[in-house]
Each structure stands twice: as C-alpha cells, then as structure tokens.
Design an enzyme around this catalytic site. Structure first.
Site, mmCIF file in Angstrom:
data_model
loop_
_atom_site.group_PDB
_atom_site.id
_atom_site.type_symbol
_atom_site.label_atom_id
_atom_site.label_comp_id
_atom_site.label_asym_id
_atom_site.label_seq_id
_atom_site.Cartn_x
_atom_site.Cartn_y
_atom_site.Cartn_z
ATOM 1 N N CYS A 1 41.385 -35.110 51.764
ATOM 2 C CA CYS A 1 42.466 -34.348 50.786
ATOM 3 C C CYS A 1 43.714 -35.089 50.601
ATOM 4 O O CYS A 1 44.301 -34.862 49.556
ATOM 5 C CB CYS A 1 42.380 -32.983 51.015
ATOM 6 S SG CYS A 1 41.097 -32.033 51.018
ATOM 7 N N HIS B 1 49.035 -30.474 47.364
ATOM 8 C CA HIS B 1 47.307 -30.373 47.489
ATOM 9 C C HIS B 1 47.096 -28.787 47.566
ATOM 10 O O HIS B 1 47.832 -28.053 48.261
ATOM 11 C CB HIS B 1 47.075 -30.868 48.913
ATOM 12 C CG HIS B 1 45.433 -30.631 49.086
ATOM 13 N ND1 HIS B 1 44.544 -30.824 48.065
ATOM 14 C CD2 HIS B 1 44.803 -30.273 50.178
ATOM 15 C CE1 HIS B 1 43.449 -30.366 48.323
ATOM 16 N NE2 HIS B 1 43.596 -30.136 49.771
ATOM 17 N N ASN C 1 39.947 -25.955 45.424
ATOM 18 C CA ASN C 1 40.591 -27.264 45.948
ATOM 19 C C ASN C 1 39.617 -28.401 45.642
ATOM 20 O O ASN C 1 38.511 -28.502 46.063
ATOM 21 C CB ASN C 1 40.374 -26.879 47.773
ATOM 22 C CG ASN C 1 40.522 -28.302 48.475
ATOM 23 O OD1 ASN C 1 40.837 -29.295 48.222
ATOM 24 N ND2 ASN C 1 40.958 -27.734 49.804
#
Ligand code: UT7
Length: 337
Positions: free
Chosen positions: A121, A264, A294
């Site tokens: 990520c 994020h 996500n």
C-alpha cells in the site's frame, strides 16, 4: 538540461484513474459470508468496492493502461514524450513481464526504462519520492508514475477470509511528472520506512515456506490475503500519526500549512484518528473509501486524481501524500505543487 542553476523543480502536470465497473457491495458480501453491512460500515466506513472482471481479461495491466492514458491526456503529453515509467504494484499479472514493460509497450512509449516497485500500500508514495529524485538528478525529464492493484483475486470471500474481504477493492491511478524551471515545485520532504518483522501480520503465502513462525501451515490459505486486522490497525494508527509529525518537522511546517493530506484509504477510523490528532478539517483530507475500499497502491493516486478532476488542488498548494501497509511499510511525500 534546462538553464536553471542547481537541481530543477518537479511539476505534477496531469493525473488519471481507472476503476473496474463491477461493484461489490456490502449486500453482496452478506450473501457469501457471515457479516452485516452495518458492521462493515461502522468498523471501516466502506459501503462498496470495485472488482476487476478477470474472466473478461481485466487485470492490473489493463487498468494501468487506462489510468496512464487518462493522465497523459490530462497533461497533454504524448506517450512518446515519457522517458521513464514506474509502476507501484504488488499484484502484477504474472511475475514477469512487469506491468511497467507491458504498459510502456501498449501505450507506445517506445523503449524507455519501465519497471515495477513493490511496497504494497505504500508503493505509490515511495515511487513518487523516487521519481522526484530521478528528475532532480537531471537524468530524466518526464516520468509516468502508476499505482495499481487487483488484489481481489487474492481474497477468500467466505467467512474465514472476511477480515480482508470487506476491506479490499481494485483500482489504478497515475500521475505525469515533468522537470520544471520553477525550483519551488516538487518534493519538499519525505519519509520511507519498513519493518520486515511485522510482515507476519499481513501476507499472501504461496507455499508452506511463506507461513511465519507460529502460524500453522494450512494449504487452503495459500494465495489468499492473511491479515491480523487488530495488529495492522494498531500499527497503522501509530505510524500514520508519527510519519505526519516527522514529515512536518523535517519541512519546518505545521499541519495547518498543508493544503491537502492525500492518504492511503485503509479504514476510515484510521484516517479519522489522524484528522483528530492534527486538527485537519474534513475538506483537507478526502475520504473515498466508502465507494472504493482499500485499493492498495491504487488508493493514493485515486485520491489525487479525484481532487484534480474537481479542481480542488491548485498550483502552489502543499500536499502531503501518505501511506502504510504490508511489509510492513509506511511513508510520506510532501510536495509543493
Ligand atoms: O492497507 C493496510 C491494510 N489493512 C488495514 O489497514 C486493516 C486494519 N484493520 C482493520 O481495519 C480492522 O482490524 C478490521 C476492519 C479488519 C476488523 O475490525 P476490528 O474492529 O479490528 O474487529 P476484530 O477483528 O477485532 O473483530 C471484532 C469482532 C470479532 O468477534 P468477537 O470475537 O468479538 O465475537 C470478529 O469475529 O468482529 C468479528 N468480525 C466480523 N463480524 C462481522 C470480524 N470481521 C467481521 C466481519 N463481519 N467482516
């Protein structure tokens, strides 16, 4: 090389994004596992996420191509003007060729350097910082940076995998960076961190060798996301706040001098914890996790592209890109646009 004295500036001249059309809603998840939409919304802020249509050939390379083509059009730059293409991803179509090589070829960028960078990520934020440094070195002029993942193909959509299943979605975003004579533009400060010991909290095993000590081998878990949600949550809240504080400190800025925190999207409660700690108003920290979930390396450029499309970011703004994730990894990239 331009006629600037010292290292040149770096400008973000375009952005683009691509989300698969297929929506996986909380109601869909209620059908295949023990969960409830109410629980998911309350614990994560997510209502739906997108899923690549693998059966019809949609995968990381195809959404990356659409995202970078949109960014090139936005920047009014031809693919042939790129002199480097960097792709942050942990879900390439296959181990080789890289998404970078596939995309460079498909968009007609010629035989430029192209590669993938895997920091889960955090990948896009790390890659953005590296691209800034490569332009400032004088070696490159126009770099395409993509963040893209199709992680849903590694999800177990049964009750056993529900911790990860509710969170993740697929998506891609891209930026075009260009050398600028305005030396005030570009990265002001950055942080990159990793803690391999924490890798055991979020991993995708492919064989018995990939199971961390203390986690019993179970063949049925191979090729699916294994996550200790609580441990990752704690790590994320802690490091997210720490990295914001450290980056502000490095730059000699206060939180209210930053125009946008481009974060994020892992869990709305994690974002909320940072907003509260630094007194960041809602309009400076865009949350789109409710509709995309996500999206791993895709999430940060997706937020940037959404802000740019709606004219919410302007030349001269200070923006802090932030991410944390598997590895474990975490980092920031603070820019003046
Ligand atoms: O990019 C970084 C990637 N990952 C993250 O950032 C993830 C960070 N972690 C999280 O977001 C949260 O830990 C989760 C959303 C994954 C889970 O939320 P939580 O509040 O930490 O729940 P939990 O795992 O502590 O579970 C609490 C309860 C348990 O039941 P009991 O033992 O209290 O009876 C779970 O079995 O909730 C249950 N549960 C669920 N119930 C309905 C766990 N997952 C679900 C679910 N639906 N999907």
């Amino acid at each position: 090389m331009s006629d600037t004295i010292g290292p040149p500036g770096v400008e973000i001249i375009g952005s683009g994004r691509c989300l698969p059309d297929y929506k996986l809603t909380n109601a869909d998840l209620e059908e295949c596992m023990e969960t409830s939409s109410e629980w998911i919304v309350q614990r994560t802020g997510i209502s739906e996420r997108r899923r690549a249509d693998i059966a019809n050939g949609e995968r990381t390379s195809t959404i990356s191509i659409k995202a970078i083509n949109a960014a090139l059009a936005d920047a009014k730059v031809k693919a042939s003007e790129l002199d480097l293409l960097l792709v942050a991803t942990m879900t390439p179509d296959s181990p080789t060729p890289s998404i970078g090589c596939i995309v460079a070829n498909e968009i007609g960028a010629g035989h430029i350097g192209a590669m993938d960078i895997n920091a889960a990520c955090s990948g896009f934020v790390f890659t953005l910082s590296m691209a800034d440094a490569m332009i400032r070195s004088g070696a490159y002029k126009t770099i395409g940076v993509i963040g893209a993942d199709t992680i849903t193909r590694f999800i177990d959509y049964s009750t056993a995998g529900r911790g990860a299943a509710i969170l993740f979605g697929d998506g891609a975003g891209a930026l075009i960076l260009r050398r600028s004579n305005d030396t005030s533009k570009g990265m002001i400060a950055h942080r990159m961190h990793s803690d391999g010991d924490g890798g055991k909290h979020l991993f995708i095993p492919s064989s018995e060798l990939d199971f961390p000590e203390g986690v019993p081998y179970d063949e049925s878990l191979c090729n699916t996301v294994q996550m200790n949600g609580k441990a990752v949550f704690k790590f994320a809240v802690n490091k997210f706040q720490q990295v914001i504080a450290d980056t502000l400190d490095d730059a000699g800025l206060t939180a209210d001098e930053v125009d946008h925190f481009i974060c994020h999207q892992a869990n709305s409660r994690i974002l909320e914890s940072a907003r509260e700690r630094f007194g960041i108003p809602q309009e400076k920290l865009l949350v789109n996790i409710d509709i995309y979930g996500n999206t791993v390396a895709g999430s940060v450029p997706l937020v940037f592209a959404e802000l740019a499309e709606s004219d919410r970011i302007r030349p001269g703004d200070k923006v802090m890109f932030l991410a944390f994730g598997a590895g474990l990894t975490w980092g920031s990239s603070l820019w003046q646009l």
